[in-house]
Design an enzyme around this catalytic site. Sequence first.
Site, PDB file in Angstrom:
ATOM      1  N   HIS A 131       0.844  -1.201   0.000  1.00  0.00           N
ATOM      2  CA  HIS A 131       0.000   0.000   0.000  1.00  0.00           C
ATOM      3  C   HIS A 131       0.877   1.249   0.000  1.00  0.00           C
ATOM      4  O   HIS A 131       2.074   1.184   0.256  1.00  0.00           O
ATOM      5  CB  HIS A 131      -0.914   0.026   1.233  1.00  0.00           C
ATOM      6  CG  HIS A 131      -2.079  -0.911   1.138  1.00  0.00           C
ATOM      7  ND1 HIS A 131      -1.993  -2.233   1.486  1.00  0.00           N
ATOM      8  CD2 HIS A 131      -3.356  -0.716   0.695  1.00  0.00           C
ATOM      9  CE1 HIS A 131      -3.170  -2.815   1.280  1.00  0.00           C
ATOM     10  NE2 HIS A 131      -4.007  -1.922   0.793  1.00  0.00           N
ATOM     11  N   LYS A 135      -0.633   4.978   4.573  1.00  0.00           N
ATOM     12  CA  LYS A 135      -1.493   4.028   5.298  1.00  0.00           C
ATOM     13  C   LYS A 135      -1.049   3.892   6.755  1.00  0.00           C
ATOM     14  O   LYS A 135       0.136   3.710   7.033  1.00  0.00           O
ATOM     15  CB  LYS A 135      -1.484   2.661   4.596  1.00  0.00           C
ATOM     16  CG  LYS A 135      -2.473   1.678   5.203  1.00  0.00           C
ATOM     17  CD  LYS A 135      -2.788   0.537   4.263  1.00  0.00           C
ATOM     18  CE  LYS A 135      -3.733  -0.471   4.896  1.00  0.00           C
ATOM     19  NZ  LYS A 135      -5.036   0.116   5.273  1.00  0.00           N
ATOM     20  N   GLY A 141      -6.440  -4.420   6.376  1.00  0.00           N
ATOM     21  CA  GLY A 141      -7.651  -5.156   6.732  1.00  0.00           C
ATOM     22  C   GLY A 141      -7.921  -6.269   5.739  1.00  0.00           C
ATOM     23  O   GLY A 141      -8.358  -7.375   6.124  1.00  0.00           O
TER      24      GLY A 141
HETATM   25  N1  LIG Z   1     -12.698  -1.072   2.989  1.00  0.00           N
HETATM   26  C1  LIG Z   1     -12.184  -0.568   1.874  1.00  0.00           C
HETATM   27  O1  LIG Z   1     -12.575  -0.939   0.740  1.00  0.00           O
HETATM   28  C2  LIG Z   1     -11.120   0.475   1.968  1.00  0.00           C
HETATM   29  C3  LIG Z   1     -10.737   0.909   3.203  1.00  0.00           C
HETATM   30  N2  LIG Z   1      -9.866   1.932   3.334  1.00  0.00           N
HETATM   31  C4  LIG Z   1      -9.650   2.409   4.687  1.00  0.00           C
HETATM   32  O2  LIG Z   1     -10.388   3.598   4.849  1.00  0.00           O
HETATM   33  C5  LIG Z   1      -9.751   4.452   5.785  1.00  0.00           C
HETATM   34  C6  LIG Z   1      -9.577   5.828   5.160  1.00  0.00           C
HETATM   35  O3  LIG Z   1      -8.686   5.743   4.071  1.00  0.00           O
HETATM   36  P1  LIG Z   1      -8.255   7.063   3.273  1.00  0.00           P
HETATM   37  O4  LIG Z   1      -9.441   7.798   2.776  1.00  0.00           O
HETATM   38  O5  LIG Z   1      -7.221   6.623   2.320  1.00  0.00           O
HETATM   39  O6  LIG Z   1      -7.586   7.908   4.457  1.00  0.00           O
HETATM   40  P2  LIG Z   1      -7.388   9.487   4.563  1.00  0.00           P
HETATM   41  O7  LIG Z   1      -6.354   9.705   5.622  1.00  0.00           O
HETATM   42  O8  LIG Z   1      -7.162  10.069   3.209  1.00  0.00           O
HETATM   43  O9  LIG Z   1      -8.801   9.997   5.076  1.00  0.00           O
HETATM   44  C7  LIG Z   1      -9.239   9.856   6.389  1.00  0.00           C
HETATM   45  C8  LIG Z   1     -10.046  11.077   6.731  1.00  0.00           C
HETATM   46  O10 LIG Z   1     -10.690  10.886   7.986  1.00  0.00           O
HETATM   47  C9  LIG Z   1     -10.694  12.138   8.628  1.00  0.00           C
HETATM   48  N3  LIG Z   1     -10.975  12.057  10.041  1.00  0.00           N
HETATM   49  C10 LIG Z   1     -10.130  12.148  11.112  1.00  0.00           C
HETATM   50  N4  LIG Z   1     -10.832  12.048  12.262  1.00  0.00           N
HETATM   51  C11 LIG Z   1     -12.136  11.897  11.913  1.00  0.00           C
HETATM   52  C12 LIG Z   1     -13.335  11.750  12.636  1.00  0.00           C
HETATM   53  N5  LIG Z   1     -13.362  11.722  13.977  1.00  0.00           N
HETATM   54  N6  LIG Z   1     -14.503  11.610  11.943  1.00  0.00           N
HETATM   55  C13 LIG Z   1     -14.499  11.616  10.603  1.00  0.00           C
HETATM   56  N7  LIG Z   1     -13.396  11.772   9.861  1.00  0.00           N
HETATM   57  C14 LIG Z   1     -12.222  11.898  10.510  1.00  0.00           C
HETATM   58  C15 LIG Z   1      -9.341  12.731   8.308  1.00  0.00           C
HETATM   59  O11 LIG Z   1      -9.399  14.132   8.523  1.00  0.00           O
HETATM   60  P3  LIG Z   1      -8.079  14.952   8.924  1.00  0.00           P
HETATM   61  O12 LIG Z   1      -7.226  14.888   7.692  1.00  0.00           O
HETATM   62  O13 LIG Z   1      -8.628  16.298   9.236  1.00  0.00           O
HETATM   63  O14 LIG Z   1      -7.468  14.227  10.083  1.00  0.00           O
HETATM   64  C16 LIG Z   1      -9.201  12.358   6.820  1.00  0.00           C
HETATM   65  O15 LIG Z   1      -9.753  13.332   5.991  1.00  0.00           O
HETATM   66  C17 LIG Z   1      -8.464   3.736   6.173  1.00  0.00           C
HETATM   67  O16 LIG Z   1      -8.689   3.022   7.371  1.00  0.00           O
HETATM   68  C18 LIG Z   1      -8.235   2.746   5.035  1.00  0.00           C
HETATM   69  O17 LIG Z   1      -7.515   1.613   5.433  1.00  0.00           O
HETATM   70  C19 LIG Z   1      -9.318   2.543   2.260  1.00  0.00           C
HETATM   71  C20 LIG Z   1      -9.637   2.134   0.997  1.00  0.00           C
HETATM   72  C21 LIG Z   1     -10.563   1.051   0.750  1.00  0.00           C
HETATM   73  O1  LIG Z   2      -5.622   2.098   3.296  1.00  0.00           O
HETATM   74  C1  LIG Z   2      -5.913   1.789   2.119  1.00  0.00           C
HETATM   75  O2  LIG Z   2      -5.628   2.515   1.158  1.00  0.00           O
HETATM   76  C2  LIG Z   2      -6.650   0.536   1.899  1.00  0.00           C
HETATM   77  N1  LIG Z   2      -7.107  -0.087   2.936  1.00  0.00           N
HETATM   78  C3  LIG Z   2      -7.894  -1.266   2.951  1.00  0.00           C
HETATM   79  C4  LIG Z   2      -7.210  -2.350   3.736  1.00  0.00           C
HETATM   80  O3  LIG Z   2      -6.595  -2.062   4.771  1.00  0.00           O
HETATM   81  O4  LIG Z   2      -7.300  -3.506   3.343  1.00  0.00           O
HETATM   82  C5  LIG Z   2      -8.392  -1.669   1.588  1.00  0.00           C
HETATM   83  C6  LIG Z   2      -7.495  -1.315   0.434  1.00  0.00           C
HETATM   84  O5  LIG Z   2      -6.522  -2.291   0.281  1.00  0.00           O
HETATM   85  C7  LIG Z   2      -6.925   0.080   0.516  1.00  0.00           C
END
Ligand SMILES: NC(=O)C1=CN([C@@H]2O[C@H](COP(=O)(O)OP(=O)(O)OC[C@H]3O[C@@H](n4cnc5c(N)ncnc54)[C@H](OP(=O)(O)O)[C@@H]3O)[C@@H](O)[C@H]2O)C=CC1
Ligand SMILES: O=C(O)C1=N[C@H](C(=O)O)C[C@H](O)C1
Length: 235
Positions: A131, A135, A141
């Site tokens: 990744h 991350k 996950g």
């Molecule tokens: N299940 C799936 O298919 C996938 C899962 N993921 C997961 O999703 C999550 C987010 O990934 P990603 O978008 O890349 O991460 P980012 O860091 O780009 O985005 C996370 C966001 O959450 C915000 N945040 C912080 N605290 C809070 C809060 N209390 N409530 C709401 N928002 C908050 C952050 O704001 P600030 O910058 O102001 O701190 C930031 O904008 C990760 O855990 C990743 O592993 C990612 C891709 C696919």
């Molecule tokens: O953090 C990410 O970007 C992603 N997180 C998820 C994970 O932890 O598996 C899903 C995807 O691989 C992207």
Amino acid sequence: MKIALLGYGRMGQTIEKIAISRGHDVVLKIDKDDTDYDITVADVAIDFSLPSAAYGNITNCLNNGVPVVSGTTGWLEKYDDAIALCKEKNGAFIYASNFSLGVNIFFELNKVLAKMMGNLKEYNVTMEEIHHTKKLDAPSGTAITLAEGVIENNSNYNAWELDTANSETSIPIVAKRIGDVPGTHSINYASEVDSINIEHVAHNRQGFALGAVVAAEWLSKDKTGVFSMKDVLGL
Ligand SMILES: NC(=O)C1=CN([C@@H]2O[C@H](COP(=O)(O)OP(=O)(O)OC[C@H]3O[C@@H](n4cnc5c(N)ncnc54)[C@H](OP(=O)(O)O)[C@@H]3O)[C@@H](O)[C@H]2O)C=CC1
Ligand SMILES: O=C(O)C1=N[C@H](C(=O)O)C[C@H](O)C1
């Protein structure tokens, strides 16, 4: 459908574009500093935030009767509490470590292969996930779900460990952080004479985001209970 985005980072912004293209309204975009908001203005919430924030976001939705889809990883020590709350409140909740159609097919393929390899003790399984460098959690996950899929279907394994396995029954998961890689997962079975490798490569974040919106559409249609992407996709 009125959607609340809990987390407006890389995934939140990608989900917004897909949600709008499918005719939905994004009524809330919540980040770290947005603490004073009314979640009940949304028909459904989609949480892609931080490991430290996900549980609070999910419980806020469930306590206020808003169906919630969460893709945030790295918070699963509280998953059972979220399920209990969902049942207590008669709410609606889906968590998936990966929402993409391709990975959910890959999850099923992994289970079939794990079962086939169960009697072949000469093969050792290893996993790798790659990744982007932003991350926060490791292993991913998705890698944990894949390891659980092997453990449930192959009695040679009963645990996973990050990087190096300390016993023959443990699956080593190597986590690499490189550039802006969206997500690559591979499973390797190696013997002295050959190897079998299966791999899923995400080319961008669109597949994760589309799956999350499809899950939100599915969940918001009068569902109550705890569901998975298998339910949504009918796999
Ligand atoms: N299940 C799936 O298919 C996938 C899962 N993921 C997961 O999703 C999550 C987010 O990934 P990603 O978008 O890349 O991460 P980012 O860091 O780009 O985005 C996370 C966001 O959450 C915000 N945040 C912080 N605290 C809070 C809060 N209390 N409530 C709401 N928002 C908050 C952050 O704001 P600030 O910058 O102001 O701190 C930031 O904008 C990760 O855990 C990743 O592993 C990612 C891709 C696919
Ligand atoms: O953090 C990410 O970007 C992603 N997180 C998820 C994970 O932890 O598996 C899903 C995807 O691989 C992207």
